[in-house]
Design an enzyme around this catalytic site. Structure first.
Site, PDB file in Angstrom:
ATOM      1  N   ILE A 168       2.528  -0.026   3.925  1.00 46.14           N
ATOM      2  CA  ILE A 168       3.334   0.813   3.039  1.00 46.14           C
ATOM      3  C   ILE A 168       3.420   0.199   1.654  1.00 46.14           C
ATOM      4  CG2 ILE A 168       5.660   1.705   2.620  1.00 46.14           C
ATOM      5  CD1 ILE A 168       5.951   1.896   5.697  1.00 46.14           C
ATOM      6  N   LYS A 172       2.011   2.034  -1.674  1.00 48.98           N
ATOM      7  CA  LYS A 172       2.945   2.408  -2.741  1.00 48.98           C
ATOM      8  C   LYS A 172       2.604   1.697  -4.047  1.00 48.98           C
ATOM      9  CE  LYS A 172       5.763   5.080  -0.354  1.00 48.98           C
ATOM     10  NZ  LYS A 172       5.999   6.498  -0.674  1.00 48.98           N
ATOM     11  N   CYS A 192      13.528  -1.841  -9.856  1.00 51.23           N
ATOM     12  CA  CYS A 192      13.946  -1.727  -8.463  1.00 51.23           C
ATOM     13  C   CYS A 192      15.456  -1.960  -8.481  1.00 51.23           C
ATOM     14  CB  CYS A 192      13.192  -2.685  -7.551  1.00 51.23           C
ATOM     15  SG  CYS A 192      13.240  -4.421  -8.068  1.00 51.23           S
TER      16      CYS A 192
END
EC number: 3.6.1.52
Length: 257
Positions: A168, A172, A192
């Site tokens: 993942i 991403k 983030c």
């Protein structure tokens, strides 16, 4: 020691300090000019008022946590909140890349809409939650490496791996890089939650495309992550394969809106 004061011409005073030293006399002379305060000109009221009138927005330019410039037209930070909006406006952003999986706050969405800023969201779970409870850094790396050697489960993101988080993250990051490398999206802010781990991984992968050496890439990552640096992130950066991606210039041109 004694002080002698004599009145001089032109409204000056001379003060002499007399000291005894080895039976002799030593004099230090200091001249002090007398100032007539009645002749000191005052600034015009209009000029004084202009100095005191500062727009409220300029007094509230607070950058987001861990804010920094990455390259021309590329910035990084932690999650911006309403206290940072005035500062963010000064950047003239076209786009924001968010690496958080949670729905974007409505207040932030309204700010982006009112300022013509596009949002690209690539939700990546915090890597810490994917580690075994209570195990971090060197301990986690030992388990990671052992599994890697036994199962050969990870080869630069190109194989079918048995580790979902690595798959993942790699997927991403690659999707986010396409947006990041397109200068039509600049000026751009990457963020983030705290601007350390997920942001550090994306920036580090961009540095690989810019042909930075791995030592410099990891040094930059650790400068922002500080004591929270994760070996899992550093191993990901070391293993990330850029051979299938278009290499970027050493630096980007300065892109204006």
């Amino acid at each position: 020691m004694k002080l002698i004061e004599k009145t001089m011409s032109m409204n000056q005073f001379r003060t002499m300090e007399e000291e005894k030293q080895d039976g002799g006399e030593l004099f230090h002379t200091i001249e002090v000019a007398k100032v007539d305060r009645n002749n000191v000109s005052q600034p015009p009221p209009a000029a004084t008022a202009a100095l005191l009138e500062v727009p409220g927005d300029e007094l509230n330019l607070i950058p987001p946590l861990n804010f920094s410039m990455v390259d021309n037209g590329i910035f990084r930070s932690g999650f911006p909140d309403s206290a940072n909006f005035s500062f963010i406006k000064t950047l003239g952003l076209r786009s924001i890349i968010s690496l958080c999986p949670e729905p974007y706050p409505e207040n932030n969405m309204q700010f982006l809409k009112s300022n013509g800023i596009s949002l690209f969201q690539f939700g990546i779970e915090g890597s810490k939650s994917k580690c075994l409870p209570g195990l971090e850094n060197e301990v986690w790396l030992h388990i990671w490496s052992s599994k890697h050697q036994k199962e050969d489960f990870y080869t630069n993101g190109n194989s079918k791996t048995s580790e979902p988080f690595v798959d993942i993250l790699d997927q991403k990051i690659r999707e986010a890089l396409k947006v990041l490398l397109d200068e039509k999206n600049h000026p751009l802010l990457i963020h983030c939650k705290r601007g350390k781990h997920r942001t550090g991984c994306l920036v580090g992968c961009m540095r690989k495309l810019q042909k930075w050496c791995i030592t410099s890439i990891l040094d930059e990552y650790k400068r922002f992550a500080a004591a929270k640096a994760r070996v899992s992130d550093q191993r990901f950066l070391e293993s990330f394969d850029v051979s299938g991606l278009k290499h970027t210039p050493t630096c980007f041109s300065c892109s204006n809106r």
